[in-house]
Enzyme design. Structure first.
Site, mmCIF file in Angstrom:
data_model
loop_
_atom_site.group_PDB
_atom_site.id
_atom_site.type_symbol
_atom_site.label_atom_id
_atom_site.label_comp_id
_atom_site.label_asym_id
_atom_site.label_seq_id
_atom_site.Cartn_x
_atom_site.Cartn_y
_atom_site.Cartn_z
ATOM 1 N N HIS A 83 0.796 -1.231 0.000
ATOM 2 C CA HIS A 83 0.000 0.000 0.000
ATOM 3 C C HIS A 83 0.828 1.280 0.000
ATOM 4 O O HIS A 83 0.385 2.304 -0.516
ATOM 5 C CB HIS A 83 -1.049 -0.039 1.108
ATOM 6 C CG HIS A 83 -2.150 -0.962 0.735
ATOM 7 N ND1 HIS A 83 -2.155 -2.284 1.109
ATOM 8 C CD2 HIS A 83 -3.211 -0.797 -0.092
ATOM 9 C CE1 HIS A 83 -3.194 -2.870 0.566
ATOM 10 N NE2 HIS A 83 -3.852 -2.007 -0.169
ATOM 11 N N GLU A 89 -10.737 -11.421 -5.671
ATOM 12 C CA GLU A 89 -9.306 -11.400 -5.333
ATOM 13 C C GLU A 89 -8.858 -12.701 -4.679
ATOM 14 O O GLU A 89 -7.701 -12.889 -4.374
ATOM 15 C CB GLU A 89 -8.944 -10.179 -4.482
ATOM 16 C CG GLU A 89 -9.993 -9.769 -3.494
ATOM 17 C CD GLU A 89 -9.752 -8.422 -2.838
ATOM 18 O OE1 GLU A 89 -8.735 -7.769 -3.100
ATOM 19 O OE2 GLU A 89 -10.612 -8.019 -2.031
ATOM 20 N N ASP A 136 -4.252 -8.813 -4.910
ATOM 21 C CA ASP A 136 -4.373 -9.972 -4.035
ATOM 22 C C ASP A 136 -4.524 -11.263 -4.835
ATOM 23 O O ASP A 136 -3.966 -12.286 -4.464
ATOM 24 C CB ASP A 136 -5.565 -9.803 -3.087
ATOM 25 C CG ASP A 136 -5.201 -8.923 -1.898
ATOM 26 O OD1 ASP A 136 -4.087 -9.091 -1.374
ATOM 27 O OD2 ASP A 136 -6.014 -8.061 -1.524
ATOM 28 N N CYS A 179 -9.781 -3.454 -10.635
ATOM 29 C CA CYS A 179 -9.259 -2.313 -9.888
ATOM 30 C C CYS A 179 -7.899 -2.614 -9.290
ATOM 31 O O CYS A 179 -7.341 -1.815 -8.567
ATOM 32 C CB CYS A 179 -10.236 -1.884 -8.801
ATOM 33 S SG CYS A 179 -10.541 -3.183 -7.599
HETATM 34 C C1 PEP Z 1 -6.507 -5.778 -5.028
HETATM 35 O O1 PEP Z 1 -6.278 -6.678 -4.211
HETATM 36 O O2 PEP Z 1 -6.219 -5.868 -6.233
HETATM 37 C C2 PEP Z 1 -7.107 -4.516 -4.601
HETATM 38 C C3 PEP Z 1 -7.460 -3.611 -5.480
HETATM 39 O O3 PEP Z 1 -7.261 -4.305 -3.271
HETATM 40 P P1 PEP Z 1 -6.059 -3.832 -2.318
HETATM 41 O O4 PEP Z 1 -4.884 -3.459 -3.180
HETATM 42 O O5 PEP Z 1 -6.530 -2.678 -1.514
HETATM 43 O O6 PEP Z 1 -5.802 -5.058 -1.500
HETATM 44 MG MG MG Z 2 -7.126 -6.564 -2.238
#
Ligand code: PEP
Ligand code: MG
Length: 573
Positions: free
Chosen positions: A192, A434, A458, A505
């Site tokens: 993140h 995911e 994920d 996403c």
């Molecule tokens: C993902 O896992 O691709 C996602 C968009 O969620 P995050 O990156 O917040 O885990």
């Molecule tokens: Mg995720």
């Protein structure tokens, strides 16, 4: 002589500036050291408290400027604790009665406060105070030891930040006006902190393993966030070369800016939706400046991470309303909170786990702590009338999980109806794909959900069994591995068979190698960091879906990640 090394390219762009080392100094103390001059020791404590207060006043001012008054309020609490007469008297008493050095007296008294607050397990607010005291103690100690603590919020000249690792909250404090780049020892492209760097448009290289051992404070550093190259003390030629590239990159951005209000359309006329991922209403400026056609992912857990308490229904309502109003008719897809994994809250301690990414997180928490989930859904449904809201649940692994979440959603909807609170009737409810189990059974899910959004960050780590933030296994984090591509294809086809919408996403949606393949597979929406929107729209305009269908087929029939990269590069360039 310049020195070069590489890391994982995590946020595009070039940064040239002197190094700012964001490393925690050694603050170990001589514990229980006996002293003879009590007054002198008390004076040392008073000086350290004054100096800490003055630091925090400056940090607070800067935080108000960068983050706004609300986020800066946490520093008021810290300043207040530093002036607390009971705390000060307690430390002085320790010195006077035990004849011990200031460092030990501070440790004894603050340890006692921390233990008391941490014991209040049913009071999240008081638990948070323990974290405050730990933070403050670090600062007082640094002053007692004559060591300077790095303060990322106070950076006020152009630098490249060099750190062992960065937490999302460290990264959120960085001001892109001054921070021209980030290099870390640890981390992966989809951790993140890296995602935040992209949304702040700060070039970044993570997982270099050696940045903090190779780079010294104030040394000139060049980083290229597109290919992961780092140069320490570059030669004049190297600086000139990268300055030229920096200029080229800026020119390219000016060219792409012309597409801000254009459709996202392929060369042969197929239309896609290119949306933005956001973490807070503060990201909306970048979303609008980059011409997003929707929000494909609003990571609401950042509302929880940026706060010092569980956000109330009203606080959440205000945040959601702001985003929905700004997007107007365009779809705003809000994900219910995804706490856990690398997103931990200081005021609400989750159980310590061996494998937090495989543990108690996201929808698993929401389905257990239904009070918190219902508060979020109430805030969302109340805000729904201000825009075009879609809601999705993170980390769904099984159909019963989706049904349980949807049942709670329906209950909250009914509750609001009973209270005569107006709620939009157009809301769509979907899931993130995911977890590989959900990707495999996408045909079954497609019958019940309104839409899918593929979270590849994920999905890749779970399919390949390779932690997305661990650089030791980053070679296995393979977005284009045909196994991943086949799962994605299954999700898109399953959605379309039921007339449902297929979005993505995860970071792959804005990745120039993946975009052509995904166009060929017929993905409906590509949602990404705002800074990737215009480059992606520009790329789409140069490609024809008809050609990309063949490319996708070849990619799906490949054997390895590398083979897919080769196929795409040979067809695209
Ligand atoms: C993902 O896992 O691709 C996602 C968009 O969620 P995050 O990156 O917040 O885990
Ligand atoms: Mg995720």
């Amino acid at each position: 002589m310049s020195e070069k090394f590489t890391g994982i390219a995590a946020s595009n762009g070039i940064g040239i500036a002197k190094a700012y080392l964001l490393v925690e100094p050694d603050l170990s103390i001589s514990y229980n050291k006996k002293i003879s001059n009590v007054n002198e020791e008390v004076q040392r404590v008073n000086d350290a408290l004054d100096a800490s207060k003055s630091d925090l006043e400056k940090i607070k001012e800067k935080a108000i400027e960068n983050l706004g008054a609300e986020d800066a309020a946490v520093f008021d609490a810290h300043i207040e604790i530093l002036s607390d007469p009971e705390l000060i008297a307690g430390i002085q008493k320790e010195i006077n009665t035990k004849h011990i050095n200031a460092e030990s007296a501070v440790k004894d008294v603050t340890d006692m406060y921390i233990a008391t607050f941490e014991a209040m397990t049913d009071n999240a607010y008081m638990q948070e105070r323990a974290a405050d005291i730990r933070d403050i103690t670090k600062r007082i100690n640094a002053h007692l030891l004559g060591i300077e603590l790095p303060s990322p919020a106070l950076i006020d000249e152009e630098v490249v930040v060099v750190a062992h690792d960065l937490t999302p909250s460290d990264t959120a404090q960085l001001d892109p006006k001054f921070v021209k780049g980030i290099v870390t020892d640890l981390g992966g492209r989809t951790a993140h902190a890296a995602i935040l760097a992209r949304s702040l448009e700060i070039p970044a290289i993570v997982g270099s393993k050696i940045a903090t051992s190779k780079i010294k404070q104030d040394q000139l550093v060049v980083i290229d966030g597109t290919n992961g190259n780092v140069i320490v003390t570059p030669t004049k030629e190297e600086v000139d070369d990268y300055t030229t590239q920096l200029k080229k990159y800026a020119d390219q951005k000016i060219e792409q800016a012309k597409l801000k209000n254009a459709d996202s359309i392929s060369k042969d006329g197929v239309k896609f939706v290119v949306g933005a991922n956001i973490g807070s209403p503060k990201d909306m400026e970048a979303v609008l400046n980059n011409g997003a056609e929707g929000i494909g992912l609003y990571r609401t857990e950042f509302l929880f991470l940026d706060s010092d308490h569980l956000p109330t229904e009203e606080e959440q309502f205000q945040a959601y309303k702001t985003v929905l109003e700004k997007m107007g008719n365009k779809v705003t897809t809000v994900r219910t909170m995804d706490i856990g994994g690398d997103k931990q809250l200081s005021y609400w301690k989750l159980p310590q786990e061996e494998n937090p990414f495989l543990g108690y997180r996201a929808i698993r928490i929401s389905l257990k702590q239904t009070d918190i989930f219902k508060t979020q859904l109430r805030a969302l449904l109340r805000a729904s009338i201000y825009g075009n809201l879609w809601i999705m649940f993170p980390m769904i692994a099984t159909l019963p999980e989706f049904r349980a979440a949807k049942k709670i959603y329906d209950e909250v909807y009914q509750e609001l109806q009973n209270e005569n609170i107006h709620v939009s009737s157009q809301i769509k409810v979907g899931i993130m794909i995911e977890v590989p189990a959900a990707a495999v059974l996408a045909d079954q899910f497609a019958k019940e959900v309104d839409f899918f959004s593929i979270g590849t960050n994920d999905l890749i780590q779970y399919t390949m069994a390779a932690d997305r933030g661990n650089d030791s296994v980053s070679y296995l984090y393979q977005p284009y591995n045909p196994s991943i591509l086949r799962l994605i294809k299954n999700v898109i086809d399953s959605a379309h068979k039921e007339g449902k919408f297929a979005a993505m996403c995860g970071e792959m949606a804005g990745d120039p190698i993946a975009v052509p393949i995904l166009m060929g597979m017929g993905l409906d929406e590509f949602s990404m960091s705002a800074s990737s929107i215009l480059p992606t729209r520009s790329m789409m305009a140069h490609l024809s879906v008809n050609d990309m269908k063949k490319l996708a087929e070849d990619a799906l029939n490949s054997e390895t990640n590398e083979e897919v990269i080769k196929i795409v590069e040979s067809k695209i360039n």
